[in-house]
Design a protein around this motif. Sequence first.
Motif, PDB file in Angstrom:
ATOM      1  N   LEU A  18      23.010  29.495 -88.989  1.00  0.00           N
ATOM      2  CA  LEU A  18      22.588  29.652 -87.623  1.00  0.00           C
ATOM      3  C   LEU A  18      22.050  28.538 -86.907  1.00  0.00           C
ATOM      4  O   LEU A  18      20.838  28.243 -87.199  1.00  0.00           O
ATOM      5  CB  LEU A  18      22.342  30.718 -87.246  1.00  0.00           C
ATOM      6  N   VAL A  22      27.796  27.904 -87.130  1.00  0.00           N
ATOM      7  CA  VAL A  22      27.323  29.042 -88.545  1.00  0.00           C
ATOM      8  C   VAL A  22      28.080  27.921 -89.502  1.00  0.00           C
ATOM      9  O   VAL A  22      29.290  27.827 -89.501  1.00  0.00           O
ATOM     10  CB  VAL A  22      28.771  29.872 -88.073  1.00  0.00           C
ATOM     11  N   VAL A  35      29.465  28.690 -82.623  1.00  0.00           N
ATOM     12  CA  VAL A  35      28.868  29.860 -81.601  1.00  0.00           C
ATOM     13  C   VAL A  35      28.540  29.297 -80.678  1.00  0.00           C
ATOM     14  O   VAL A  35      27.564  28.334 -79.970  1.00  0.00           O
ATOM     15  CB  VAL A  35      28.962  30.421 -82.505  1.00  0.00           C
ATOM     16  N   ALA A  51      21.185  35.698 -80.339  1.00  0.00           N
ATOM     17  CA  ALA A  51      22.218  36.071 -80.780  1.00  0.00           C
ATOM     18  C   ALA A  51      21.577  35.963 -81.935  1.00  0.00           C
ATOM     19  O   ALA A  51      20.592  36.554 -82.391  1.00  0.00           O
ATOM     20  CB  ALA A  51      22.124  34.488 -82.001  1.00  0.00           C
ATOM     21  N   LEU A  87      22.835  38.151 -86.552  1.00  0.00           N
ATOM     22  CA  LEU A  87      23.995  38.262 -87.264  1.00  0.00           C
ATOM     23  C   LEU A  87      23.878  39.265 -88.586  1.00  0.00           C
ATOM     24  O   LEU A  87      22.811  40.123 -88.747  1.00  0.00           O
ATOM     25  CB  LEU A  87      22.974  36.694 -88.095  1.00  0.00           C
ATOM     26  N   VAL A  96      29.042  37.927 -86.848  1.00  0.00           N
ATOM     27  CA  VAL A  96      28.021  36.312 -85.754  1.00  0.00           C
ATOM     28  C   VAL A  96      28.495  37.416 -84.865  1.00  0.00           C
ATOM     29  O   VAL A  96      29.507  37.314 -83.985  1.00  0.00           O
ATOM     30  CB  VAL A  96      28.328  35.489 -85.886  1.00  0.00           C
ATOM     31  N   ASN A  97      27.200  36.804 -83.616  1.00  0.00           N
ATOM     32  CA  ASN A  97      26.999  37.452 -82.389  1.00  0.00           C
ATOM     33  C   ASN A  97      27.953  38.946 -82.231  1.00  0.00           C
ATOM     34  O   ASN A  97      28.894  39.070 -81.448  1.00  0.00           O
ATOM     35  CB  ASN A  97      27.418  36.655 -81.682  1.00  0.00           C
ATOM     36  N   SER A 152      33.828  36.610 -87.624  1.00  0.00           N
ATOM     37  CA  SER A 152      33.637  36.667 -89.076  1.00  0.00           C
ATOM     38  C   SER A 152      34.216  35.818 -89.471  1.00  0.00           C
ATOM     39  O   SER A 152      35.078  34.948 -89.544  1.00  0.00           O
ATOM     40  CB  SER A 152      34.008  37.988 -88.473  1.00  0.00           C
TER      41      SER A 152
END
Length: 507
Positions: free
Chosen positions: A397, A408, A433, A441, A443, A456-457, A462
């Motif tokens: 990231l 990402v 992102v 954030a 992961l 992510v987030n 995804s």
Amino acid sequence: MSRVFADVSTGNYTGPLRPQVHFSPPAEWMNDPNGLLVDANGTYHLYYQYNPIGLTPANQHWGHATSKDLYHWENQAIAISPPTSDVQIFSGSAVIDVNNTSGFFPNQTNGIVAIYTLNTPTKEVQEIAYSTDGGFTFTPFSGNPVIDVNSGAFRDPKVIWHASTNLWVMAVAYANDFTIGFYTSPNLKSWTHASNFTDPAIPGPNTSAQTCSGALLPGHANMYLLQISTNGAPGGSLTHYIPGTFDGTTFVALAPAAPIDFAQDNYAGQFFFDTPRGDGDPVFIAWAANGAYAASTPTAQEGWRSAMSLPRAVHLAPTRGGFALVSRPARALAPVLGPLLARNANLGHGELLVDFARGSPSGAVVLHAEIGAAAPGMSFDFAFASAASGERVGGSLNFDRAGAGGVVHLDRSQTHGFVNPGMGFNETFAAEVVPQAGGGASLEVVMDRSMLEVFVNGGSKSATMLFFPTEPLTTLAVNASGVPEGVVVSVEVFALESVWANTTAAV
């Protein structure tokens, strides 16, 4: 005469490439999930495209597995076989006919009707079959086919119940026309064409893609989700979703089509019929593969090909540009979550090294990372590696813009068990992102021997990515750089327990 295979084999789930927390068939070839449903007893049924006598797509049947928790699956006998050797049972869906609208179930409320495409030498037609024993065996309807438009590219019906109109609704693909057709029925046997939907962005200009499946799912706040999978476009197999409204006959898009995943190995997914059940978001499972190279992957040396994605709980979230599909592992991986292997409450600019060769006998782990505040110049990196071969798979990231916008990245180029760019097996992937509310954030990364799933987030982005090492990956390195003073970066790594240790298959 139907070709019935009484023994689907117990399967050997010990191969170094065989996923341990994802579903894969006992042996031979598998592709699209079919007929996902959860019954009144809370049993989840997963049917799937299955060739019981080969490692490439052909001779398609509906394989079958059941689960109480969406992770521990029990292989069952083949559910639907083709009636003759020159036809195939292609993809479709299944519903529970609680009110016996079909007339097949006069004395029960748990009758199941499967709706599928029969692929014949001359055309594709839609047929149905019904089960009175809870979805383990099916009887073809004597009045089949239920829809025949005299087309060789007319397939993959997804059926739901539309409560406002008291009708069943089918979304089905006119594949060569890049169009989804909607049909309605009071009884699952007689169907009336209602409307068509075409999105000009799918499959896109100058491609040979074919619309391959369509699905409607009741969404939040009276929203619906139309899912369209394409095969043959640049990148191979791709799946897009379109949020919109549906009045029982006509779908109206409220936002442009967007990909479900930003990597390459999530295709032809379905939602479980009769979910949500009042206790959470709808659950989705996809074929974790890509049609461009799925029939060439090295898992054939272990006697099987293809696996499913993790079950994902999903919902639509409003964004500045419309809506986003948010997905995360169903039940937060609780049914397979093993012991904590490592934790660092404040990584700072340091590195965390985890050797999970002994701590996770399954070879599967999950990484959780929380970044307190994203700032330009920050980077968070992770890599799973093999000390024996030097291979690695991982990602990062990177927050590289004012306002802490970032990217990402995923990279599978350093694994060497399958390298074939000519088949479209891309080696790297990336997606933009934005920080979560509050500026941070997160992961979540699931590594399962030969599969990586990334969220992510909280799942606003995804990815599902296959990789094929020549030696098992047994270490994880995590590090952060450019972290401003006072910003907390916390990391946890858990083992994941194998769901296949005591697996048997029906005979």
